[in-house]
Design an enzyme around this catalytic site. Sequence first.
Site, PDB file in Angstrom:
ATOM      1  N   HIS A   1       0.817  -1.218   0.000  1.00 37.05           N
ATOM      2  CA  HIS A   1       0.000   0.000   0.000  1.00 37.05           C
ATOM      3  C   HIS A   1       0.848   1.263   0.000  1.00 37.05           C
ATOM      4  O   HIS A   1       0.420   2.312   0.473  1.00 37.05           O
ATOM      5  CB  HIS A   1      -0.963  -0.027   1.191  1.00 37.05           C
ATOM      6  CG  HIS A   1      -2.053  -1.047   1.037  1.00 37.05           C
ATOM      7  ND1 HIS A   1      -3.271  -0.765   0.467  1.00 37.05           N
ATOM      8  CD2 HIS A   1      -2.079  -2.366   1.334  1.00 37.05           C
ATOM      9  CE1 HIS A   1      -4.018  -1.861   0.445  1.00 37.05           C
ATOM     10  NE2 HIS A   1      -3.303  -2.845   0.962  1.00 37.05           N
TER      11      HIS A   1
ATOM     12  N   HIS B   1       0.300 -15.614   7.829  1.00 34.46           N
ATOM     13  CA  HIS B   1       0.833 -14.480   7.089  1.00 34.46           C
ATOM     14  C   HIS B   1       2.204 -14.128   7.664  1.00 34.46           C
ATOM     15  O   HIS B   1       2.713 -14.808   8.555  1.00 34.46           O
ATOM     16  CB  HIS B   1      -0.126 -13.288   7.172  1.00 34.46           C
ATOM     17  CG  HIS B   1      -0.215 -12.512   5.890  1.00 34.46           C
ATOM     18  ND1 HIS B   1       0.867 -11.861   5.350  1.00 34.46           N
ATOM     19  CD2 HIS B   1      -1.250 -12.293   5.030  1.00 34.46           C
ATOM     20  CE1 HIS B   1       0.507 -11.265   4.234  1.00 34.46           C
ATOM     21  NE2 HIS B   1      -0.766 -11.508   4.002  1.00 34.46           N
TER      22      HIS B   1
ATOM     23  N   ASP C   1      -7.504 -12.465  -2.817  1.00 33.94           N
ATOM     24  CA  ASP C   1      -7.841 -13.507  -3.786  1.00 33.94           C
ATOM     25  C   ASP C   1      -8.271 -14.758  -3.035  1.00 33.94           C
ATOM     26  O   ASP C   1      -7.577 -15.191  -2.101  1.00 33.94           O
ATOM     27  CB  ASP C   1      -6.621 -13.857  -4.634  1.00 33.94           C
ATOM     28  CG  ASP C   1      -6.242 -12.750  -5.600  1.00 33.94           C
ATOM     29  OD1 ASP C   1      -6.832 -12.702  -6.684  1.00 33.94           O
ATOM     30  OD2 ASP C   1      -5.361 -11.943  -5.248  1.00 33.94           O
TER      31      ASP C   1
END
Length: 421
Positions: free
Chosen positions: A17, A108, A364
């Site tokens: 980002h 993650h 996704d």
Amino acid sequence: MSTFGNYFRVSTYGESHGRSVGCIVDGCPPGLQLTEQDIQPQMTRRRPGQSALTTPRDEKDKVEIQSGTEFGITLGTPIGLKVMNEDQRPHDYSGGGKNIDAFPRPSHADWTYLEKYGVKASSGGGRSSARETIGRVAAGAIAEKYLRVAHGVEIVAFTSSVGPEHLFPATKQYPTASTNPAFLDLIGKVTRDDVDSFLPVRCPDTQVCKNMEELIGEFRDRKDSIGGVVTCVLRNVPSGLGEPCFDKMEAMLAHAMLSIPATKGFEIGSGFGGCEVPGSAHNDAFIKTPAAPPGTLPDGVSAPAKPRLTTKTNNSGGIQGGITNGAPVYFNVAFKPPATIGQAQETAGYDTSVGTLEAKGRHDPCVIPRAVPIVEAMAALVVMDALMAQSARQATRGLLPQLPETIPLMEQSSNLLSRAS
């Protein structure tokens, strides 16, 4: 680190980002015709928002060449490539009552990045996000154009499995795809246009593609995710590439593929299924290479002056002893289910207290369809680097007096510098 390659060096930059992402390519040969139009098609194949089966993040991923070319020709100097992040939403990761600031996301890189650096990007995974792969794809498109123009190399990847749905499932008769005539026929002729005609999944079979699409949709609808496998084939790769012992061609391909976010496995040629095939069936016998049909070689690429060897079968996946043998190189890359999902998950926070995490970001449900051009790009970077290493070796070798006893072998085993005048 953030740099890949020795001769054709690629350094990527940018966070998920941040304002932009991109790369610096150092070592690209001068004199290659190159504009954004050569790079953009692969960027578009990788971009988010392609279909209802991908993240809705709306990025055009328009690439800009910042340096290293003039009038559409590479100068041999570093090529700077930039893509602006137009739809970044760091506030999606700012909490909003969902505790995402207080909890590392399961599977993650939030926790491991914090452990390593003592600080981490607060949104989208930062460098661990697949957004980082934009630089890889851009650089890979440059490498791929050189390989195509100079040697006629073709690199095509496609979806071969999603969850339990397989394009070539293992059977008693064909424990590995390398023994399946249908698979060998496919990798011998499949093109990117063929693959992209099976959007959004990119599996080149009508029924299997439909099954995969429905399966991904089911996981998306229940805010879950699923993994799968991408298969890649490289055709017309020159023989003699690869640097034993530690930089064998398959080792470098494995390195490149397993550096892609979300990858969990790599196998080349017969792979794990080859363990079930006896050596008498697995060995690739040598045969004389058939003559190339007229008009099949790219302009400027000449056929070998003398007959060459190839293999009758290709369980080795085009590589033997870590060195390419001229046969098609093919391999599989396994991708895990995306770690960020919309379901509430019970987990521990940074302060070790147990709680519930519910991610808000756009994700996704399956990365496989968008991973296809990333796999192709990393394959191109590996081959390009190996080609430049071998070209340097051959050029310096060519300055020495020829040794009569090695001339036949040299003529037969190498076609790197074989070009039409």
